[in-house]
Enzyme design. Structure first.
Site, PDB file in Angstrom:
ATOM      1  N   ASN A   7       0.871  -1.177   0.000  1.00 54.48           N
ATOM      2  CA  ASN A   7       0.000   0.000   0.000  1.00 54.48           C
ATOM      3  C   ASN A   7       0.905   1.222   0.000  1.00 54.48           C
ATOM      4  OD1 ASN A   7      -1.823   2.056   0.390  1.00 54.48           O
ATOM      5  ND2 ASN A   7      -2.746   1.212   2.234  1.00 54.48           N
ATOM      6  N   ARG A  90      -2.740  -2.286  -3.293  1.00 54.11           N
ATOM      7  CA  ARG A  90      -3.984  -1.566  -3.037  1.00 54.11           C
ATOM      8  C   ARG A  90      -3.995  -0.296  -3.884  1.00 54.11           C
ATOM      9  NH1 ARG A  90      -5.219   3.156   1.106  1.00 54.11           N
ATOM     10  NH2 ARG A  90      -7.483   3.264   0.843  1.00 54.11           N
ATOM     11  N   HIS A 179     -12.612   2.633   0.244  1.00 52.63           N
ATOM     12  CA  HIS A 179     -12.558   1.612   1.309  1.00 52.63           C
ATOM     13  C   HIS A 179     -13.320   0.341   0.926  1.00 52.63           C
ATOM     14  CE1 HIS A 179     -12.245   5.342   4.077  1.00 52.63           C
ATOM     15  NE2 HIS A 179     -11.022   4.861   3.897  1.00 52.63           N
ATOM     16  N   ARG A 240     -10.621  16.027   6.456  1.00 53.50           N
ATOM     17  CA  ARG A 240     -11.500  16.251   5.309  1.00 53.50           C
ATOM     18  C   ARG A 240     -12.867  16.724   5.789  1.00 53.50           C
ATOM     19  NH1 ARG A 240     -10.498  10.349   2.794  1.00 53.50           N
ATOM     20  NH2 ARG A 240      -8.270  10.285   3.215  1.00 53.50           N
ATOM     21  N   GLU A 384      -7.795  -5.601   5.145  1.00 48.71           N
ATOM     22  CA  GLU A 384      -7.732  -5.316   3.715  1.00 48.71           C
ATOM     23  C   GLU A 384      -6.579  -6.053   3.053  1.00 48.71           C
ATOM     24  OE1 GLU A 384      -8.836  -0.831   3.085  1.00 48.71           O
ATOM     25  OE2 GLU A 384      -8.033  -1.076   5.111  1.00 48.71           O
TER      26      GLU A 384
END
Length: 399
Positions: A7, A90, A179, A240, A384
Site C-alpha cells: 500500500n 492496493r 474503502h 476532510r 484489507e
C-alpha cells in the site's frame, strides 16, 4: 504461495508478506518519509521489531530495503525474494474502467495514472509503487486491487449526481466510493460470524478512521456508499470536510482568495476534526480535549457521531430494512464512545447496544448487541491486506 501486499502513499510504503497456505503474516512493516530527510523503515517479524534510518530518495530504494529486511538479518522470513510468488497492490481509485482486480500491465499503470485526478493524494503514489516494484522484482506478477470495485454494484440512482448528464458522459463524474476492500471483507466476515449467507443480510458497514466511509450492503452487494467522486465526501473526517453545500466552497473561495487545487488542498487537509476542533485530526486527541471541557472539540466529536447515525438510518430506509451494523477501522474498532453514540436512541430500528459488551477489547469480532436484540451490532477488525492477498492468489493461480 507467499504474497507481498503493498500500500503505497506519496511518502510511504506499507507492506505485509502473507503465506497463503494458512494466511499467516510472516512479516509487515512501514517505510516512511520517502523522498524526505529522516526516512526510515520499521520491520516486524517473529514477534520482534526492528527500526532503521536509511535514505529513500524514491519508492524504488524503499522496495530494495524491504527485500533486504525480509531476506537478511534477524528479521528475515525468506531466504531470497524468489520465494515471493506475487505482489498485490492496493489502489484507491479505479473509476469505471476497473470493475475487478487485474494483473498489472503497462497499459493498466498508465490508466491508473490517467484517472489520478479522481484521487490525487493516492493514485499517483500507487503508480510510483507499481513502477518501482517492477524495477525491483522484475517479471514477478503484480496484481492491482481497487477500493472502488466493491461499489460498482451501486445502481445509477445512487451513484449519479444532479448535474447535466453530459458531465457523466464526458468526464465520468459520479459517485465511486472508497474503502471497498474493507467493506467487502467485514461484510463477508460478519455474515460468516452470524452463520448466514451474505445474500440473506441487509448491513450497514461503518469504516471509521482518519478517512471514514459508510456503506449499505444488501445481499452482499454495495447499493450505496457515503464517499463520492473522491474520498472527500461523506462524514466529517480527520482533516476532510465531508459533505458540504457546494456554495460553501465558492463562498470561501471569494472570502479567502484561494481557488482550484489550493482550495481542494484546504478541504482535504485543513478541515474535518482538525478544522472544527482546532485541536487535532486524531479522534483520541479530540475526545481527550472534549473531556477536559473544550467545547469545540466536543462539537467536532458530536458532529461525527451524528453524521454516522444519519447514514445508518438513511441506508436502513434505502434497503427497506436492517439486520446488522458493523463498525471497523481505527476508530470503529477502538472507540467505544463513537459506537455508543451512534447506536443511542436507535431502538426504533431494532438497534440496541450492550454498553458492557461495548467496552470489551481483544477479539477480531465482537458481538455488542443487547441479548435478544433484533439488529446485530458487531465490531469487526478489518483486514484489507488479506483481501488483497486472496484476490492476488486467485488471479495468479486461476483459482
Amino acid at each position: 504461495m507467499k504474497i507481498l501486499v503493498i500500500n503505497c502513499g506519496s511518502s510511504s510504503l506499507k507492506y505485509q508478506l502473507i503465506d497463503m497456505t494458512d494466511e499467516s503474516v510472516l512479516c509487515k512493516g512501514l517505510c516512511e518519509r520517502i523522498g524526505i530527510e529522516g526516512s526510515k523503515i520499521t520491520h516486524k517479524a517473529k514477534g520482534s521489531e526492528w527500526s532503521e534510518e536509511t535514505p529513500f530518495p524514491t519508492h524504488t530504494e524503499a522496495f530494495m530495503k524491504v527485500v533486504d529486511m525480509m531476506t537478511t538479518g534477524e528479521g528475515a522470513v525468506v531466504s531470497d525474494k524468489s520465494e515471493i510468488g506475487a505482489i498485490g497492490h492496493r489502489i484507491v481509485q479505479g473509476a469505471e474502467f476497473f470493475t475487478k482486480s487485474e494483473i498489472v500491465t503497462d497499459a493498466i499503470i498508465d490508466k491508473i495514472e490517467e484517472i489520478a485526478p479522481l484521487a490525487p493524494v493516492h493514485n499517483l503514489a500507487h503508480v510510483q509503487g507499481l513502477r518501482s516494484a517492477k524495477k525491483v522484482f522484475g517479471d514477478l506478477p503484480n496484481v492491482v486491487v481497487f477500493d472502488t470495485t466493491f461499489h460498482q454494484t451501486m445502481p445509477p440512482k445512487a451513484y449519479m449526481y444532479g448535474v447535466p448528464y453530459e458531465m457523466y458522459e464526458k468526464y465520468a463524474i459520479r459517485r465511486y466510493g472508497a474503502h471497498g476492500t474493507s467493506h467487502r471483507y467485514v461484510s463477508m466476515a460478519a455474515a460468516q460470524y452470524l452463520g448466514k449467507d451474505p445474500s440473506e443480510l441487509k448491513m450497514v458497514t461503518c469504516h471509521l478512521g482518519n478517512g471514514s466511509s459508510i456503506t449499505a450492503v444488501d445481499g452482499g452487494r454495495c447499493v450505496d456508499t457515503s464517499m463520492g467522486l473522491t474520498p472527500l465526501a461523506g462524514v466529517l473526517m480527520g482533516t476532510r470536510c465531508g459533505d458540504v453545500d457546494p456554495s460553501v466552497v465558492t463562498y470561501m473561495e471569494q472570502k479567502m482568495g484561494i481557488h482550484g487545487q489550493e482550495m481542494a488542498d484546504y478541504l482535504n487537509k485543513q478541515c474535518g476534526l482538525l478544522g472544527v476542533s482546532g485541536v487535532s485530526s486524531d479522534k483520541r486527541d479530540v475526545e481527550a480535549a472534549a473531556a477536559a471541557g473544550n467545547e469545540r472539540a466536543k462539537l467536532a466529536s458530536d458532529m461525527l457521531n451524528y453524521q454516522i447515525k444519519k447514514f445508518v438510518g438513511a441506508y436502513a430506509a434505502a434497503m427497506g430494512g436492517l439486520d446488522c451494523v458493523v463498525f471497523t477501522g481505527g476508530i470503529g474498532e477502538n472507540d467505544a464512545h463513537v459506537r455508543s453514540e451512534v447506536c443511542k436512541n436507535m431502538e426504533f430500528l431494532g438497534i440496541r447496544l450492550d454498553e458492557e459488551k461495548n467496552r470489551q477489547r481483544g477479539a477480531d469480532i465482537l458481538d455488542l448487541t443487547v441479548e435478544g436484540g433484533r439488529v446485530k451490532v458487531l465490531m469487526v477488525c478489518t483486514n484489507e491486506e488479506l483481501m488483497i492477498a486472496r484476490d492476488t492468489l486467485g488471479l495468479v493461480t486461476g483459482r
